[in-house]
Design a protein around this motif. Structure first.
Motif, mmCIF file in Angstrom:
data_model
loop_
_atom_site.group_PDB
_atom_site.id
_atom_site.type_symbol
_atom_site.label_atom_id
_atom_site.label_comp_id
_atom_site.label_asym_id
_atom_site.label_seq_id
_atom_site.Cartn_x
_atom_site.Cartn_y
_atom_site.Cartn_z
ATOM 1 N N ARG A 151 0.844 -1.190 0.000
ATOM 2 C CA ARG A 151 0.000 0.000 0.000
ATOM 3 C C ARG A 151 0.882 1.245 0.000
ATOM 4 N N ILE A 160 -4.239 5.746 2.869
ATOM 5 C CA ILE A 160 -5.584 6.215 2.551
ATOM 6 C C ILE A 160 -5.543 7.675 2.102
ATOM 7 N N SER A 200 -6.418 1.036 -1.123
ATOM 8 C CA SER A 200 -7.408 1.375 -0.101
ATOM 9 C C SER A 200 -8.787 1.383 -0.737
#
Length: 410
Positions: A151, A160, A200
């Motif tokens: 991520r 995020i 995300s």
């Protein structure tokens, strides 16, 4: 806009100054002066509402934590929110300003792309490592890979936030980034690709949300009532889920549109106990204190911007924020004498703002992305001041602003 992507944290006494905050601090007084002189059109209800929202946050901190926290934390929230809003409100005053701002953001995204791709495949943080050799940076967050890929955090505090920042540009890229369709398509692919690297669910859902609205607008572009029809269909869908499913609409969303259902259901419990906290502290909220929840809910994070606003600062702050933005967005949407060349700008701006509302129901916005949201909200107010021929009411003020523009650029 460059400062948003610089992850340095420069301590100044009890304060932590990010690069973008330094810019906003320097720009605040010039923006207030321009605003007070009436050079950017009439005072809008959103201007007043957002100002009192920022003041209420400071008042809430003063009641809950005392004057010192109110000055420090409340002051930073004022700079991040009202400061960013005023900067865009004062210096994005035409279609050219708006388009140039979007194009500059997309160029910045193109600069981030190679670093994001490297982090996505290796898990290493080249941006934070490089910047960290000079000044302290935001904390490195290493999370479990998803689908075999890491991520991407980029220069932000969390993956995020990286996804939200990148994804917020999709509708803007698709409609106003350039006069050439090929350039707009390339920009959309760039925005979508970098957003996906965050891995995300909320930002990726925001990408599909925008693509769906862009497709709806493209297919039914000649139909005058297309947006009213969409609202009717959304209401019908809500009622079908409400009465035809054993889940509430919120439960249906979080259980079907997250990478991990466990994460989705945990957000349901956050909503349940978070809303109970709002009920227990409706006026000033709980400030920066921890919120009441069962012991098995270890994390104190609240993945809902709108809920956390009410929890921390009380329902008055939530009401001032939402009503200010709703009044602004509805005023822009209902303007009937807008020049036809500016209609894509309005559509892109409103889709962008709707995406923040949508994504904010499962994500919290803080620091750089919080400032980015307020900056973008202020960047569309010129649509209310644009004349029927596409120009704006404050053309004489632009000469007076050139000096400040040069200083900010330098």
């Amino acid at each position: 806009m460059i400062g948003l992507l610089i992850p340095w944290i420069m301590p100044l006494g009890p304060l932590n100054l990010f690069a973008y905050r330094i810019v906003l601090l320097g720009a605040l007084l010039p923006c207030v002066a321009v605003f007070a002189q009436g050079k950017i059109g009439p005072v809008r209800a959103a201007d007043i509402g957002l100002f009192f929202y920022s003041l209420w946050i400071t008042l809430s901190f003063a009641v809950i934590h005392g004057l010192e926290v109110a000055v420090q934390s409340g002051g930073m929230m004022f700079i991040d929110g009202m400061g960013a809003y005023l900067l865009a409100r004062c210096y994005i005053r035409s279609a050219n300003d708006f388009r140039n701002m979007i194009m500059f953001a997309i160029r910045l995204l193109a600069c981030l792309m190679p670093f994001a791709l490297y982090e996505w495949t290796t898990g290493q943080k080249p941006l934070l490592s490089s910047f960290g050799t000079i000044f302290p940076t935001v904390e490195v967050t290493t999370m479990t890979p998803r689908l075999g890929l890491w991520r991407v955090q980029g220069p932000f505090s969390h993956s995020i936030l990286f996804g939200v920042y990148c994804g917020s540009l999709l509708a803007l890229a698709g409609l106003v980034a350039s006069r050439r369709p090929s350039t707009r398509r390339i920009a959309v692919c760039l925005v979508a690709g970098t957003t996906i690297m965050s891995m995300s669910s909320a930002p990726i859902a925001g990408i599909f949300f925008q693509l769906a609205l862009l497709a709806w607008n493209s297919v039914l572009g000649d139909f005058k009532w297309r947006w009213k029809l969409l609202w009717m269909l959304a209401l019908v869908g809500y009622l079908v889920i409400e009465f035809g499913s054993n889940q509430t609409p919120i439960q249906f969303y979080v259980s079907h549109f997250t990478f991990e259902q466990q994460t989705g259901w945990y957000r349901i419990w956050i909503w349940n106990y978070g809303s109970a906290s709002v009920g227990n502290h409706p006026i000033f909220g709980i400030g920066l204190n921890d919120w009441a929840r069962p012991s098995w809910m270890v994390s104190d994070s609240v993945d809902n911007f709108w809920l956390l606003t009410a929890m921390r600062y009380g329902l008055p702050a939530f009401g001032l924020l939402t009503l200010s933005w709703l009044f602004l967005w509805i005023s822009i949407a209902r303007r009937r004498d807008l020049h036809r060349d500016l209609v894509p700008y309005r559509t892109a701006y409103l889709i962008c703002m709707a995406t923040f509302v949508f994504v904010g129901s499962t994500v919290h916005f803080w620091v750089a992305v919080y400032a980015w949201l307020f900056f973008l909200s202020g960047a569309g107010v010129w649509l209310l001041d644009a004349k029927a021929d596409g120009s704006t009411h404050n053309t004489q003020s632009r000469k007076g602003n050139n000096r400040f523009r040069s200083e900010v650029t330098i």
